[in-house]
Write an enzyme that holds these catalytic residues in place. Structure first.
Site, PDB file in Angstrom:
ATOM      1  N   GLU A 122      34.820  24.240  19.599  1.00 21.76           N
ATOM      2  CA  GLU A 122      34.852  25.660  19.947  1.00 21.76           C
ATOM      3  C   GLU A 122      33.944  26.029  21.119  1.00 21.76           C
ATOM      4  O   GLU A 122      32.890  26.650  20.961  1.00 21.76           O
ATOM      5  CB  GLU A 122      34.502  26.510  18.722  1.00 21.76           C
ATOM      6  CG  GLU A 122      35.478  26.325  17.579  1.00 21.76           C
ATOM      7  CD  GLU A 122      35.247  27.263  16.414  1.00 21.76           C
ATOM      8  OE1 GLU A 122      36.144  27.362  15.555  1.00 21.76           O
ATOM      9  OE2 GLU A 122      34.173  27.912  16.346  1.00 21.76           O
ATOM     10  N   GLU A 165      40.970  23.622  12.313  1.00 23.03           N
ATOM     11  CA  GLU A 165      40.250  24.416  11.314  1.00 23.03           C
ATOM     12  C   GLU A 165      41.115  25.606  10.930  1.00 23.03           C
ATOM     13  O   GLU A 165      41.684  26.279  11.791  1.00 23.03           O
ATOM     14  CB  GLU A 165      38.912  24.959  11.841  1.00 23.03           C
ATOM     15  CG  GLU A 165      37.799  23.954  11.978  1.00 23.03           C
ATOM     16  CD  GLU A 165      36.504  24.606  12.438  1.00 23.03           C
ATOM     17  OE1 GLU A 165      36.321  25.836  12.216  1.00 23.03           O
ATOM     18  OE2 GLU A 165      35.671  23.898  13.018  1.00 23.03           O
TER      19      GLU A 165
END
Length: 437
Positions: free
Chosen positions: A167, A351
């Site tokens: 991320e 995720e």
């Protein structure tokens, strides 16, 4: 659950994810201090000042945790390595205990037929590098490449898949512009430098891993659907800018050798020197792209300085994090990434999950419902022709949820943070039963 493994193509990979600082216990095994340790020691940054010193004590209990992952019927386990555990100073002397730990961890996955899915960096920067400016420093990509060489030189021969950074939006924007994560800055120039340097570090790490003979290398970005608060042109522009710096910036760098114009209107004056010469390195060829997805945000324009917008409360049901439940966003982003950027490259959901106020013995039905809805969105994307190859649950364990401490529970397994006892939740058993079909 209203899905089963046989609903998905042969070879479709199901995994669960964790990250090093959130579960390992950073006070063990000779690990060096990270900027999350010092961030947590600053009053007001983290709920109750909680830190990752013990976390889930995965450092000592990893065999039990991997037994839980294997017992659920998972194919893979997505984990991250701690830079400060391997190189306590960020550079120089290697902590052999740290390397030995990841050696044992990977072997334990393989013993349980779990594919090791590695992420090199999940936000725990060594303090000595933070003292040198952290991701603002133009030498960071080189230091990260050196770390990649050390850790993957040891475990890379047994890794199923690897991505350099989890991320990058959180590493860049959330941590340097909004100040919600370590190092807790609110500085537009620091943001511009960090966002670019993290991509340059990604590219250098990919090249290092290729030179080591590794394959199945990818990038993992996070996505939030930006919903305009109303139908006005001002709201549409505000949402487009949010989408630009959150969802498009890093993909554009990875695949289009540029950054979105709407974002560069604000960031370009603050970019590091020579940034536009770095895309050849940033665009090191990838084998897949991972999408982390949780929610949407409703965006409204305001009169504040650039980016001149704010998040407002939306009408949809919300998780314990206060995040709206919006499964359609996952299908949207899988199609968007495929059609606008990767064009046939395999995609994975790396995720997806929800925080819920879980209590031992009480079924976590909201999580079961959330996962069912998002797996249905993934199936819809497959039907759209998206080359989706896997889906990863966040998270295997309740853990340290960064600035929110230990009160937000994302796990399929409940962790009592006083006794460290693990208790599989109803969602764990539901997923296990679905994967057996």
């Amino acid at each position: 659950m209203d899905f089963k493994r046989s609903d998905f193509p042969d070879g479709f990979l199901f995994a669960a994810a964790t990250s090093s600082y959130q579960i390992e216990g950073h006070s063990f095994g000779g690990a060096g201090k990270t900027h999350w340790d010092t961030f947590a020691q600053t009053p007001g940054n983290v709920v109750r000042g909680e830190n990752g010193d013990i976390a889930c004590d995965h450092y000592h209990r990893f065999a039990e945790d991997l037994d839980l992952a294997a017992g659920m019927g998972l194919d893979g386990y997505r984990f991250s390595t701690s830079w400060a555990r391997v190189l306590p100073e960020g550079r120089g002397t290697v902590n052999q205990d740290g390397l030995d730990f990841y050696d044992r961890l990977v072997d334990a996955m393989l013993e349980r037929n779990l594919k090791p899915m590695a992420t090199l960096y999940h936000w725990e920067l060594p303090v000595p590098l933070a003292d040198l400016g952290g991701w603002r420093n133009p030498d960071m990509p080189n230091w990260f490449a050196d770390f990649t060489q050390v850790i993957m030189g040891r475990i890379g021969d047994r890794i199923y898949s690897a991505a350099p950074v989890n991320e990058p939006w959180c590493v860049g924007w959330l941590s340097h512009f909004l100040g919600h994560h370590a190092p807790g800055l609110r500085d537009i120039r620091a943001t511009a430098h960090a966002m670019h340097h993290i991509l340059l570090a990604h590219g250098q790490a990919i090249s290092v891993m290729r030179d080591l003979g590794m394959s199945n290398l990818g990038a993992v970005c996070n996505f939030e659907y930006a919903q305009p608060v109303d139908e006005s042109p001002e709201a549409a522009k505000a949402a487009a800018l949010y989408d630009g710096y959150y969802n498009q910036f890093f993909l554009s760098g990875l695949f289009k050798s540029r950054y979105p114009d709407i974002v560069m209107e604000g960031l370009e004056p603050h970019m590091p020197r020579g940034w536009d010469q770095d895309f050849k390195t940033i665009q090191a060829p990838l084998d897949w792209v991972g999408l982390n997805y949780y929610t949407r945000k409703v965006i409204a324009p305001d009169n504040s300085p650039w980016p001149s917008h704010t998040e407002v409360d939306g009408p949809l049901p919300k998780t314990q994090m206060g995040w709206e439940v919006y499964p359609d966003g996952l299908r949207h982003f899988l199609n968007m990434v495929h059609n606008e950027y990767t064009k046939g490259l395999p995609l994975l959901v790396t995720e997806n999950g929800m925080a819920n106020e879980d209590t031992v013995g009480q079924p976590d039905q909201p999580r079961i419902d959330y996962l069912e809805a998002h797996l249905a969105a993934a199936k819809s994307a497959l039907a759209d022709g998206v080359p989706l190859r896997g889906y990863t649950f966040w998270s295997l364990l309740d853990n340290y949820e960064w600035a929110l401490g230990y009160e937000k529970r994302f796990g399929l397994v409940h962790v009592d943070f006083e006794t460290l006892e693990r208790t599989p939740k109803a969602s764990y058993h539901a997923v296990s039963a679905a994967l057996a079909q």
